[in-house]
Scaffold this active site. Structure first.
Site, PDB file in Angstrom:
ATOM      1  N   ILE A  58     -22.198 -31.620 -66.982  1.00 38.26           N
ATOM      2  CA  ILE A  58     -22.086 -32.886 -67.191  1.00 38.26           C
ATOM      3  C   ILE A  58     -22.822 -33.918 -67.490  1.00 38.26           C
ATOM      4  O   ILE A  58     -22.043 -35.152 -68.155  1.00 38.26           O
ATOM      5  CB  ILE A  58     -22.320 -33.720 -65.804  1.00 38.26           C
ATOM      6  CG1 ILE A  58     -23.966 -33.782 -65.014  1.00 38.26           C
ATOM      7  CG2 ILE A  58     -21.258 -33.302 -64.380  1.00 38.26           C
ATOM      8  CD1 ILE A  58     -24.210 -33.994 -63.720  1.00 38.26           C
ATOM      9  N   PHE A  79     -19.816 -34.531 -57.327  1.00 34.64           N
ATOM     10  CA  PHE A  79     -21.069 -33.906 -56.729  1.00 34.64           C
ATOM     11  C   PHE A  79     -22.129 -33.090 -57.370  1.00 34.64           C
ATOM     12  O   PHE A  79     -22.966 -32.403 -56.599  1.00 34.64           O
ATOM     13  CB  PHE A  79     -19.988 -32.570 -56.399  1.00 34.64           C
ATOM     14  CG  PHE A  79     -19.061 -33.515 -55.336  1.00 34.64           C
ATOM     15  CD1 PHE A  79     -19.145 -32.875 -53.678  1.00 34.64           C
ATOM     16  CD2 PHE A  79     -17.585 -33.032 -55.146  1.00 34.64           C
ATOM     17  CE1 PHE A  79     -18.659 -33.540 -52.780  1.00 34.64           C
ATOM     18  CE2 PHE A  79     -16.731 -33.516 -54.539  1.00 34.64           C
ATOM     19  CZ  PHE A  79     -17.068 -34.178 -53.448  1.00 34.64           C
ATOM     20  N   ALA A  80     -21.586 -32.837 -58.643  1.00 33.83           N
ATOM     21  CA  ALA A  80     -22.972 -31.929 -59.645  1.00 33.83           C
ATOM     22  C   ALA A  80     -24.452 -33.092 -59.314  1.00 33.83           C
ATOM     23  O   ALA A  80     -24.935 -33.525 -59.564  1.00 33.83           O
ATOM     24  CB  ALA A  80     -22.651 -32.339 -61.235  1.00 33.83           C
ATOM     25  N   ALA A  81     -24.566 -31.434 -59.073  1.00 31.84           N
ATOM     26  CA  ALA A  81     -26.380 -31.956 -58.112  1.00 31.84           C
ATOM     27  C   ALA A  81     -27.132 -30.625 -57.904  1.00 31.84           C
ATOM     28  O   ALA A  81     -26.721 -29.304 -57.331  1.00 31.84           O
ATOM     29  CB  ALA A  81     -26.876 -32.803 -57.504  1.00 31.84           C
ATOM     30  N   THR A  98     -30.594 -32.686 -64.486  1.00 32.26           N
ATOM     31  CA  THR A  98     -28.926 -32.136 -63.664  1.00 32.26           C
ATOM     32  C   THR A  98     -28.867 -33.936 -63.386  1.00 32.26           C
ATOM     33  O   THR A  98     -28.363 -34.848 -63.248  1.00 32.26           O
ATOM     34  CB  THR A  98     -28.799 -31.341 -63.427  1.00 32.26           C
ATOM     35  OG1 THR A  98     -28.952 -30.510 -64.094  1.00 32.26           O
ATOM     36  CG2 THR A  98     -27.552 -31.485 -62.659  1.00 32.26           C
ATOM     37  N   THR A 132     -27.271 -38.240 -50.635  1.00 28.73           N
ATOM     38  CA  THR A 132     -28.381 -37.981 -49.154  1.00 28.73           C
ATOM     39  C   THR A 132     -28.759 -38.811 -49.220  1.00 28.73           C
ATOM     40  O   THR A 132     -29.790 -39.174 -49.613  1.00 28.73           O
ATOM     41  CB  THR A 132     -28.556 -36.801 -50.006  1.00 28.73           C
ATOM     42  OG1 THR A 132     -29.775 -35.980 -49.211  1.00 28.73           O
ATOM     43  CG2 THR A 132     -29.667 -37.491 -51.338  1.00 28.73           C
ATOM     44  N   ASP A 133     -28.822 -38.623 -47.789  1.00 29.47           N
ATOM     45  CA  ASP A 133     -29.365 -39.028 -47.346  1.00 29.47           C
ATOM     46  C   ASP A 133     -31.130 -38.877 -47.503  1.00 29.47           C
ATOM     47  O   ASP A 133     -32.326 -40.154 -46.760  1.00 29.47           O
ATOM     48  CB  ASP A 133     -29.182 -38.626 -45.177  1.00 29.47           C
ATOM     49  CG  ASP A 133     -30.332 -37.957 -44.722  1.00 29.47           C
ATOM     50  OD1 ASP A 133     -29.725 -36.541 -45.497  1.00 29.47           O
ATOM     51  OD2 ASP A 133     -29.595 -37.017 -43.339  1.00 29.47           O
ATOM     52  N   GLU A 134     -31.472 -37.757 -47.127  1.00 24.65           N
ATOM     53  CA  GLU A 134     -32.455 -37.842 -48.270  1.00 24.65           C
ATOM     54  C   GLU A 134     -33.861 -38.343 -49.015  1.00 24.65           C
ATOM     55  O   GLU A 134     -34.825 -38.929 -49.194  1.00 24.65           O
ATOM     56  CB  GLU A 134     -33.518 -36.468 -48.518  1.00 24.65           C
ATOM     57  CG  GLU A 134     -32.630 -35.357 -48.339  1.00 24.65           C
ATOM     58  CD  GLU A 134     -33.137 -34.228 -48.367  1.00 24.65           C
ATOM     59  OE1 GLU A 134     -34.434 -33.589 -49.150  1.00 24.65           O
ATOM     60  OE2 GLU A 134     -32.649 -33.062 -48.300  1.00 24.65           O
ATOM     61  N   TYR A 158     -36.425 -33.443 -55.180  1.00 22.17           N
ATOM     62  CA  TYR A 158     -35.291 -33.679 -55.225  1.00 22.17           C
ATOM     63  C   TYR A 158     -34.356 -34.802 -54.518  1.00 22.17           C
ATOM     64  O   TYR A 158     -33.928 -35.532 -55.155  1.00 22.17           O
ATOM     65  CB  TYR A 158     -34.330 -32.565 -54.737  1.00 22.17           C
ATOM     66  CG  TYR A 158     -33.159 -32.489 -53.910  1.00 22.17           C
ATOM     67  CD1 TYR A 158     -32.342 -32.666 -54.937  1.00 22.17           C
ATOM     68  CD2 TYR A 158     -33.491 -33.232 -52.755  1.00 22.17           C
ATOM     69  CE1 TYR A 158     -31.098 -32.886 -54.318  1.00 22.17           C
ATOM     70  CE2 TYR A 158     -32.185 -33.446 -51.803  1.00 22.17           C
ATOM     71  CZ  TYR A 158     -30.721 -33.510 -52.395  1.00 22.17           C
ATOM     72  OH  TYR A 158     -29.213 -33.517 -51.766  1.00 22.17           O
ATOM     73  N   LYS A 162     -32.788 -37.986 -56.750  1.00 21.27           N
ATOM     74  CA  LYS A 162     -30.918 -38.376 -56.599  1.00 21.27           C
ATOM     75  C   LYS A 162     -31.464 -40.115 -56.442  1.00 21.27           C
ATOM     76  O   LYS A 162     -30.028 -40.578 -56.298  1.00 21.27           O
ATOM     77  CB  LYS A 162     -30.971 -37.625 -55.619  1.00 21.27           C
ATOM     78  CG  LYS A 162     -29.835 -36.146 -54.931  1.00 21.27           C
ATOM     79  CD  LYS A 162     -29.265 -36.210 -56.037  1.00 21.27           C
ATOM     80  CE  LYS A 162     -27.704 -36.515 -55.208  1.00 21.27           C
ATOM     81  NZ  LYS A 162     -26.775 -36.464 -55.511  1.00 21.27           N
ATOM     82  N   LEU A 198     -31.104 -23.144 -44.902  1.00 25.05           N
ATOM     83  CA  LEU A 198     -31.189 -22.243 -43.031  1.00 25.05           C
ATOM     84  C   LEU A 198     -30.277 -22.061 -42.493  1.00 25.05           C
ATOM     85  O   LEU A 198     -30.964 -21.086 -42.053  1.00 25.05           O
ATOM     86  CB  LEU A 198     -31.707 -23.886 -42.021  1.00 25.05           C
ATOM     87  CG  LEU A 198     -31.948 -23.866 -40.560  1.00 25.05           C
ATOM     88  CD1 LEU A 198     -32.937 -22.619 -40.846  1.00 25.05           C
ATOM     89  CD2 LEU A 198     -32.306 -24.972 -39.837  1.00 25.05           C
ATOM     90  N   ASN A 257     -34.677 -27.704 -36.415  1.00 23.33           N
ATOM     91  CA  ASN A 257     -33.999 -26.493 -37.218  1.00 23.33           C
ATOM     92  C   ASN A 257     -34.041 -25.324 -35.999  1.00 23.33           C
ATOM     93  O   ASN A 257     -33.477 -24.508 -35.581  1.00 23.33           O
ATOM     94  CB  ASN A 257     -35.212 -26.437 -38.270  1.00 23.33           C
ATOM     95  CG  ASN A 257     -35.322 -27.662 -39.187  1.00 23.33           C
ATOM     96  OD1 ASN A 257     -34.224 -28.485 -39.098  1.00 23.33           O
ATOM     97  ND2 ASN A 257     -36.278 -27.376 -39.910  1.00 23.33           N
ATOM     98  N   ASP A 289     -45.100 -24.265 -43.106  1.00 20.28           N
ATOM     99  CA  ASP A 289     -44.677 -25.655 -43.710  1.00 20.28           C
ATOM    100  C   ASP A 289     -44.128 -25.696 -44.866  1.00 20.28           C
ATOM    101  O   ASP A 289     -45.189 -25.005 -45.970  1.00 20.28           O
ATOM    102  CB  ASP A 289     -45.162 -26.819 -42.783  1.00 20.28           C
ATOM    103  CG  ASP A 289     -44.226 -27.409 -42.411  1.00 20.28           C
ATOM    104  OD1 ASP A 289     -42.713 -27.555 -42.839  1.00 20.28           O
ATOM    105  OD2 ASP A 289     -43.937 -28.470 -41.461  1.00 20.28           O
TER     106      ASP A 289
END
Length: 354
Positions: A58, A79-81, A98, A132-134, A158, A162, A198, A257, A289
């Site tokens: 992209i 969507f590219a990520a 990216t 994303t929600d992150e 990440y 985003k 996961l 999780n 973790d």
């Protein structure tokens, strides 16, 4: 015709398959084919004239511009990520390249193309950015779920990359008038999910008799969204969303999780029992973790329901059963994407706690 970027990845390939199953409008599918991009996801479209695949980055604004003009594209779905948090911690440069620079170059190509369109085509054009929600950071256990007005507080390379891409998309709307839409989704799961995340990782490890790695105490909470529900939400936002608006997409399924992995073990006990008849849950292992691990994500998808009438069709129970059944029915797909390099990377990142 629409142009989809990242359309050989997990969510992107599901979207392309769903799009062509729901109608006949052709798709130009642009994907760089990094480790998580897999043309096998699109094998059922081989020979289908409605699907045009181009291997490209992209960040190649010139090529993207050529494709937009050649195919008279009416909408772009991005969507590219790079999307894996652990990989962003060990190698953040690829995520900036990216998710930030790539999105910038894509926007520049789209802006130039859009500026050349006649007024009616300009008004009808859409650029839909999938996020994303992150980007919203983390929530306390009892805090209200993320809405579209929640402040951005990204905590990983990440999510920061985003967040930057989201801000660029917003800026191109407010500065240049580009007709954009942004969706921020919760954790997706379903078919064609690369086995580093996961759910597919634990399915694969369970069947192989290997440990099921759970970060920390396993109490991190995520909102789980079946991928076909996400695809339906994107189609609806593209169809009827208001330009410049953000729509949160969630499954209304908050699970820890450890709850997710226990559910996987129960389904595998039922659908593919171990030879010794013992439960797959015996393979669960708690591991060190992740650095800066966000404790809870939760999406309030009420705006999408109120304004556009979307709700997920799948519950977590129905979606996770479909997911396990798909992986059990497609062992060759898993074998083909699981390279030696991938196994080495997983081994280095999931070290058991003492």
């Amino acid at each position: 015709m629409i142009l989809v970027t990242g359309g050989a990845g997990f969510i992107g390939s599901n979207f392309v398959l769903d799009w062509l199953a729901c109608g006949d409008e052709p798709v130009v599918n642009v994907d760089k084919l990094t480790y998580a991009g897999n043309l096998a996801n699109l094998a059922s479209l081989e020979g289908d004239s409605r699907h045009i695949f181009i291997q490209a980055d992209i960040g190649d604004a010139e090529l993207i511009g050529q494709l937009l003009r050649q195919h008279k594209v009416r909408a772009v779905v991005n969507f590219a990520a790079e999307s894996h948090v652990d990989r962003s911690i060990s190698g953040p440069a690829a995520f900036v390249a990216t998710n930030v620079n790539g999105t910038f170059n894509l926007l520049e190509a789209v802006r130039a193309y859009w500026g050349e369109l006649e007024s009616a085509a300009q008004a009808a054009f859409r650029f839909l950015h999938v996020s994303t929600d992150e980007v919203y950071g983390t929530l306390d256990r009892e805090a209200p779920a993320f809405t579209e007005t929640h402040p951005y507080q990204p905590n990983s390379p990440y999510s920061a990359s985003k967040a930057a891409s989201d801000h660029l998309v917003r800026a191109y709307h407010h500065t240049y008038g580009l007709p954009v839409l942004t969706t921020n989704c919760s954790n997706n799961y379903g078919p064609y999910h690369f086995p580093e995340k996961l759910i597919p990782l634990c399915i694969q490890n369970a069947l192989a008799g290997e440990p099921l790695p759970i970060y920390g105490d396993g109490q991190q909470v995520r909102d789980w969204l079946y991928v076909s529900d996400h695809c339906a939400a994107i189609r609806r936002v593209l169809e009827a969303g208001s330009c410049g608006e953000v729509y949160n997409v969630g499954g209304w399924n908050e699970k820890t999780n450890i709850e997710v992995v226990q559910a996987l073990c129960s389904l595998l006990d039922e659908l593919a029992p171990r030879a010794d008849s013992r439960s797959y849950a015996e393979q669960i292992r708690y591991v060190q973790d992740r650095p800066g691990h966000d404790r809870r994500y939760a999406i309030d998808a009420g705006k999408l329901q109120r304004e556009l009438g979307w709700r997920p069709a799948e519950t977590f129970d129905s979606g996770i059963r479909k997911t396990v059944q798909w992986y059990l029915a497609n062992p060759q797909w898993v074998a083909d994407v699981t390279s030696g390099a991938y196994r080495d990377w997983v081994a280095s990142h999931y070290q058991s706690t003492p």
